[in-house]
Design an enzyme around this catalytic site. Structure first.
Site, PDB file in Angstrom:
ATOM      1  N   LYS A  22      -1.592   1.621  10.963  1.00 27.21           N
ATOM      2  CA  LYS A  22      -1.910   0.196  10.827  1.00 27.21           C
ATOM      3  C   LYS A  22      -1.148  -0.416   9.662  1.00 27.21           C
ATOM      4  CE  LYS A  22      -5.755  -1.344   8.548  1.00 27.21           C
ATOM      5  NZ  LYS A  22      -5.397  -2.445   7.654  1.00 27.21           N
ATOM      6  N   ASN A  23      -1.186   0.266   8.515  1.00 29.64           N
ATOM      7  CA  ASN A  23      -0.599  -0.344   7.317  1.00 29.64           C
ATOM      8  C   ASN A  23       0.925  -0.353   7.350  1.00 29.64           C
ATOM      9  OD1 ASN A  23      -3.127  -0.883   6.330  1.00 29.64           O
ATOM     10  ND2 ASN A  23      -3.243   0.988   5.092  1.00 29.64           N
ATOM     11  N   CYS A 114     -10.692  -6.831   4.066  1.00 28.24           N
ATOM     12  CA  CYS A 114     -11.941  -6.192   3.699  1.00 28.24           C
ATOM     13  C   CYS A 114     -12.471  -6.801   2.420  1.00 28.24           C
ATOM     14  CB  CYS A 114     -11.704  -4.697   3.513  1.00 28.24           C
ATOM     15  SG  CYS A 114     -11.713  -3.807   5.049  1.00 28.24           S
ATOM     16  N   ARG A 119      -9.033 -10.555  -4.363  1.00 26.30           N
ATOM     17  CA  ARG A 119      -7.741 -10.104  -3.830  1.00 26.30           C
ATOM     18  C   ARG A 119      -6.701 -11.152  -4.190  1.00 26.30           C
ATOM     19  NH1 ARG A 119      -8.391  -6.094   1.110  1.00 26.30           N
ATOM     20  NH2 ARG A 119      -6.523  -5.325   0.121  1.00 26.30           N
ATOM     21  N   PRO A 120      -6.318 -11.162  -5.472  1.00 32.08           N
ATOM     22  CA  PRO A 120      -5.381 -12.189  -5.939  1.00 32.08           C
ATOM     23  C   PRO A 120      -3.986 -11.979  -5.362  1.00 32.08           C
ATOM     24  CG  PRO A 120      -5.858 -10.616  -7.686  1.00 32.08           C
ATOM     25  CD  PRO A 120      -6.693 -10.218  -6.511  1.00 32.08           C
ATOM     26  N   ASP A 302      -7.765   4.049   0.123  1.00 29.25           N
ATOM     27  CA  ASP A 302      -8.239   3.954   1.510  1.00 29.25           C
ATOM     28  C   ASP A 302      -8.962   5.216   1.980  1.00 29.25           C
ATOM     29  OD1 ASP A 302      -7.447   1.393   1.913  1.00 29.25           O
ATOM     30  OD2 ASP A 302      -5.731   1.850   3.185  1.00 29.25           O
ATOM     31  N   ILE A 324      -8.221   1.088  -7.953  1.00 34.66           N
ATOM     32  CA  ILE A 324      -7.411   0.040  -7.305  1.00 34.66           C
ATOM     33  C   ILE A 324      -8.223  -1.223  -7.034  1.00 34.66           C
ATOM     34  CG2 ILE A 324      -5.886  -0.513  -5.342  1.00 34.66           C
ATOM     35  CD1 ILE A 324      -4.752   1.697  -7.137  1.00 34.66           C
ATOM     36  N   ARG A 393     -10.926  -2.506  13.288  1.00 31.88           N
ATOM     37  CA  ARG A 393      -9.728  -3.092  12.668  1.00 31.88           C
ATOM     38  C   ARG A 393      -8.675  -2.009  12.405  1.00 31.88           C
ATOM     39  NH1 ARG A 393     -10.554  -5.362   7.379  1.00 31.88           N
ATOM     40  NH2 ARG A 393      -8.327  -5.418   7.672  1.00 31.88           N
TER      41      ARG A 393
END
Ligand code: UD1
Length: 414
Positions: A22-23, A114, A119-120, A302, A324, A393
């Site tokens: 996916k990533n 998520c 999440r800047p 993850d 993270i 997802r």
């Protein structure tokens, strides 16, 4: 999306095959808007995030077809630079660099994804500004204007998304871009291999300095997406919680180095053959000690939730440190409901597990959802996992895949 009903304590036995990452595929799909020809992508996973991204591409004017595991994309007709869908998916931010590269303009929703805390996108914005793209955000939307040019760009933190955006903006920009403190994740290398297959000139991917020499035009290509290292790790954690053994095909050892080290400390017997890992769970899972998430090649954020679920099934205490993301302990209240004792303080969690019992559980994010399934596999009795839309997802039929190797898990409509 139905709930998963899981009855734990059924050892797994069999073979699972890991599908495309996916990533990796999401930034690659964004990169397709830069192509001057038709792109054929192989080994594409059928995930809801992939469908959302194809929807974005179609609304921009690209032609797309998804057949089996292959996606065909023709971006010739793309004539829009406004991303309308995808506000609930962080990776739509990848369209920032790609659309700026193609049109010199981009409008897109500020990232969702998520719920892992703030999440800047300040690192993305500063990097693109250094390349001549004026980027502003009002918190809801991001507005970019200006054609990117080659530049020296230093990231304050090796952000995966910002690294991808710089690369996407730079491949067709005039001049050379020297990107330092770049992310080194395997998915960055996959994006660069894909862009190179279309004719991009990129050197140093996988290291912390990447040099991109802009080329005026990219062509089409055929490309096979890398296997999903997080899915492989999730299967490894599933067998640790449930017991038994698994053969996992399409697992890449260097991508799973830290996961292998951690699960070996827990007592897993792990062996590798070409493109395959065999993992056998111990009779009782030992402590992983302290696991700290970090940028690649560190332990992946993850996989943190899945390993925490394994630790919840162990009688020995363990410590998880999440470096993270700030809110990545969302599964803790659910694991407590199953009988685990977990103490959190900021980015640290002390896990005292043992004999878990089944419970009603709610997934709150993608990897956390997979973690709840893992904990349920290791628990006595029945669990019902709701919120499985989060799991879809990033996992293709997780319940079906696990059931095929002996897990007692079914998807039940509410
Ligand atoms: C992250 C993970 C990636 C994972 C992906 C999906 C890392 C380093 N990155 O990538 O492996 O596949 O999630 O779950 O593990 N940040 C800023 N400003 C920015 C961008 C990021 O402060 O402009 C911060 C984030 O808040 C976070 C950290 O940097 O604390 C990592 O962000 P980044 O690598 O950009 O996240 P993703 O690209 O989503």
């Amino acid at each position: 999306m139905g709930d998963y009903i899981v009855r734990g304590k059924n050892p797994l036995d069999g073979k699972l095959k890991v599908y495309g990452a996916k990533n990796a595929v999401l930034p690659i799909l964004a990169g397709c808007v830069l192509s001057g020809g038709t792109v054929l992508l192989k080994n594409c996973p059928r995930l809801t995030d992939v469908s959302y991204t194809l929807d974005i591409l179609r609304r921009l004017g690209c032609k797309t077809a998804f057949d089996g595991e292959e996606i065909l994309i023709n971006p010739a007709g793309a004539d829009l630079w406004t991303v309308e869908a995808g506000g609930d998916m962080r990776s739509s931010v990848n369209f920032l660099g790609a659309l700026a590269g193609r049109f010199g303009r981009a409008v897109l929703p500020a990232p969702g994804g998520c719920r892992l805390g703030r999440r800047p996108i300040d690192i993305h914005i500063r990097a693109l500004k250094a390349m001549g793209v004026d980027v502003e955000t009002d918190g809801e939307m991001i507005y970019a204007q200006g054609r990117p040019h080659g530049a020296e760009v230093q990231l304050d933190f090796p952000s995966v998304g910002a690294t991808e955006n710089v690369i996407l903006a730079a491949v067709t920009a005039p001049g050379s871009t020297v990107l330092t403190n770049a992310a080194r994740e395997p998915e960055i290398c996959d994006l660069c291999r894909f862009l190179s297959a279309m004719g991009a000139k990129i050197h140093g991917a996988g290291g912390d300095m990447i040099i991109i020499e802009g080329v005026g035009q990219l062509g089409g290509c055929e490309y096979t997406v890398m296997p999903d290292r997080i899915v492989a790790a999730t299967y490894m954690c599933a067998v640790m919680a449930a017991g038994g053994r698994l053969e996992i095909e399409n697992a890449v050892r260097p991508h799973l180095g830290e996961v292998e080290r951690v699960l070996t400390r827990c007592g897993a017997e792990i062996s590798w053959a070409s493109g395959r890992v065999d993992i056998r769970a111990p009779k009782s899972v030992r402590s992983c000690g302290t696991v700290r998430t970090g940028v690649y090649p560190g332990f992946p954020t993850d996989c943190q939730s899945q390993v925490m679920a394994v630790m919840a099934c162990s009688a020995e205490p363990a410590i998880m440190i999440e470096n993270i993301f700030e809110s990545r302990f969302k599964t803790v209240p659910e694991l407590r409901r199953m009988g685990a004792e977990i103490y959190c303080s900021g980015r640290r969690a002390l896990v005292r597990g043992g004999e878990l019992h089944g419970a009603g559980l709610r997934a709150m994010d993608l990897r956390g959802g997979a973690a709840l399934v893992i904990a349920a596999l290791g628990a006595e009795g029945e669990s019902r996992v709701s919120g499985t839309g989060f799991i879809a997802r990033g996992y293709r039929d997780l319940a079906g895949e696990l059931a095929s190797v002996g897990a007692d898990i079914v998807s039940e409509d509410r």
